[in-house]
Design an enzyme around this catalytic site. Structure first.
Site, PDB file in Angstrom:
ATOM      1  N   GLU A 237      -0.837   3.677   9.635  1.00 34.31           N
ATOM      2  CA  GLU A 237      -0.232   4.078   8.043  1.00 34.31           C
ATOM      3  C   GLU A 237      -1.487   3.687   7.248  1.00 34.31           C
ATOM      4  O   GLU A 237      -1.888   4.233   5.990  1.00 34.31           O
ATOM      5  CB  GLU A 237       0.916   2.980   8.268  1.00 34.31           C
ATOM      6  CG  GLU A 237       2.316   3.654   8.510  1.00 34.31           C
ATOM      7  CD  GLU A 237       2.835   4.801   7.319  1.00 34.31           C
ATOM      8  OE1 GLU A 237       2.119   6.050   7.368  1.00 34.31           O
ATOM      9  OE2 GLU A 237       3.779   5.590   6.869  1.00 34.31           O
TER      10      GLU A 237
ATOM     11  N   THR B 125      -0.721  10.283  -0.018  1.00 37.74           N
ATOM     12  CA  THR B 125       0.057   8.960  -0.674  1.00 37.74           C
ATOM     13  C   THR B 125      -0.773   8.447  -1.315  1.00 37.74           C
ATOM     14  O   THR B 125      -0.437   7.744  -2.316  1.00 37.74           O
ATOM     15  CB  THR B 125       0.719   8.114   0.447  1.00 37.74           C
ATOM     16  OG1 THR B 125       1.723   9.496   1.077  1.00 37.74           O
ATOM     17  CG2 THR B 125       1.170   7.046   0.576  1.00 37.74           C
TER      18      THR B 125
HETATM   19  N1  HSE Z   1       6.433   3.219  -0.210  1.00 41.19           N
HETATM   20  C1  HSE Z   1       5.839   4.115  -0.116  1.00 41.19           C
HETATM   21  C2  HSE Z   1       5.312   4.628  -1.270  1.00 41.19           C
HETATM   22  C3  HSE Z   1       5.914   5.467   0.697  1.00 41.19           C
HETATM   23  O1  HSE Z   1       6.056   5.098  -2.152  1.00 41.19           O
HETATM   24  O2  HSE Z   1       3.849   5.037  -1.620  1.00 41.19           O
HETATM   25  C4  HSE Z   1       5.048   6.950   1.664  1.00 41.19           C
HETATM   26  O3  HSE Z   1       5.592   7.422   2.371  1.00 41.19           O
END
Ligand code: HSE
Length: 316
Positions: free
Chosen positions: A136, A189
């Site tokens: 990730e 992201t």
């Molecule tokens: N918690 C993370 C974000 C999840 O919102 O950036 C990304 O899939």
């Protein structure tokens, strides 16, 4: 056992108010992963279908996650055994990268889960989550577990702490269903994190942790009204919503016809809504279709119950 087929589920991170700490596993869509143990040492990515993901091992989340697992396995079992271990994998990406429904998490979690089975289960779920988080990190630039944890543990999960890693599974009411719309635009992201404020106001923090606590209480009590009231985000959504066409219209219209509430799925662009019961969830999905059919943007929709098991697999 030489090979397995893994079904690694899409996940919804944040669940509106729980940025980086709450996540939920869906029944579909799923990535399909064929993983084989081989005598050819190393990790060999045979094919990736459905997406142009990097074949370059150092940029591939599945490779990085599997490598993290193998490194620890090597320490546990001495180098001689490790030297002979090889994996061949084939990925069918049904969850598109940049969709906001846990595409990289599905790859990373799926391969480490599968490798653990092929190696005779030397690792527990918390260790698998840690390996998957390494993957990730490559995809999003940060070490977050709110997609990989629900993929591996199933249901709804809560990250109490990252240092040390402390994750627990929460209950979820049986009638909770999810509607998802995935506008076919890509939001990375890392970009969606870059635009967030680095500091927040105390009044916003108070409102947010009130909502998180109440959401968890609502899940335990099967209190759909409390869940509905708690689906509010005063920190992340006001900023990220700008990246998603018709976001507020979508939310308003879905709630008018009975959705409990919802928001951005992970870092977007997917938007999700929770509903009580399949029937309402289908209506909500139809409404999502209607709102988006007037825009000039391709999209996909899904309606799914919560997946209590997480990753599923069978021998091949
Ligand atoms: N918690 C993370 C974000 C999840 O919102 O950036 C990304 O899939």
């Amino acid at each position: 056992m030489k090979g397995i087929k893994i079904f690694s589920p899409a996940t919804i991170a944040n669940l509106v108010c729980g940025f980086d700490i709450i996540g939920l596993s869906l029944d579909f869509p799923n990535d399909e992963i064929f993983l084989y143990k081989s005598n050819n040492p190393g990790i060999h990515i045979q094919q990736i279908h459905g997406s142009s993901l990097p074949q370059d091992p150092n940029k591939n989340v599945a490779f990085i996650a599997l490598q993290a697992l193998l490194k620890t396995y090597k320490k546990k079992h001495k180098i001689e055994k490790y030297k002979k271990i090889g994996f061949t994998l084939e990925l069918i990406k049904n969850i598109l990268p940049g969709s906001g429904i846990g595409s990289s998490a599905a790859s990373a979690a799926g391969v480490v889960f599968g490798a653990n089975i092929l190696l005779g289960k030397p690792f527990n779920k918390m260790q698998l989550i840690r390996f998957a988080m390494e993957g990730e990190r490559i995809a999003s630039g940060t070490f977050h577990a709110d997609n990989v944890a629900p993929a591996i543990m199933g249901g709804v999960t809560l990250v109490r702490s990252y240092h040390p890693l402390d994750i627990t599974k929460l209950p979820s009411p049986k009638e909770l269903w999810v509607s998802i719309i995935h506008p076919q635009i890509e939001i990375k992201t890392s970009d969606a994190r870059e635009i967030l404020k680095k500091k927040i106001l105390m009044k916003d923090a108070i409102r947010q942790w009130g909502n998180i606590g109440a959401l968890i209480a609502g899940l335990y009590q099967e209190n759909y009204e409390l869940i509905s009231r708690s689906l509010e985000d005063v920190i992340v959504e006001p900023i990220r919503s700008m990246l998603i066409p018709a976001f507020y219209e979508l939310k308003k219209k879905c709630k008018e016809i009975g959705a409990l509430g919802g928001g951005i799925s992970g870092s977007g662009p997917s938007v999700f809504m929770l509903s009580k019961g399949n029937h309402t969830a289908q209506k909500v999905t139809d409404m999502m279709n209607r709102v988006y059919s007037s825009l000039r943007i391709d999209y996909k929709t899904y309606t799914s119950p919560i997946n209590q098991r997480g990753i599923k697999w069978n021998k091949i």
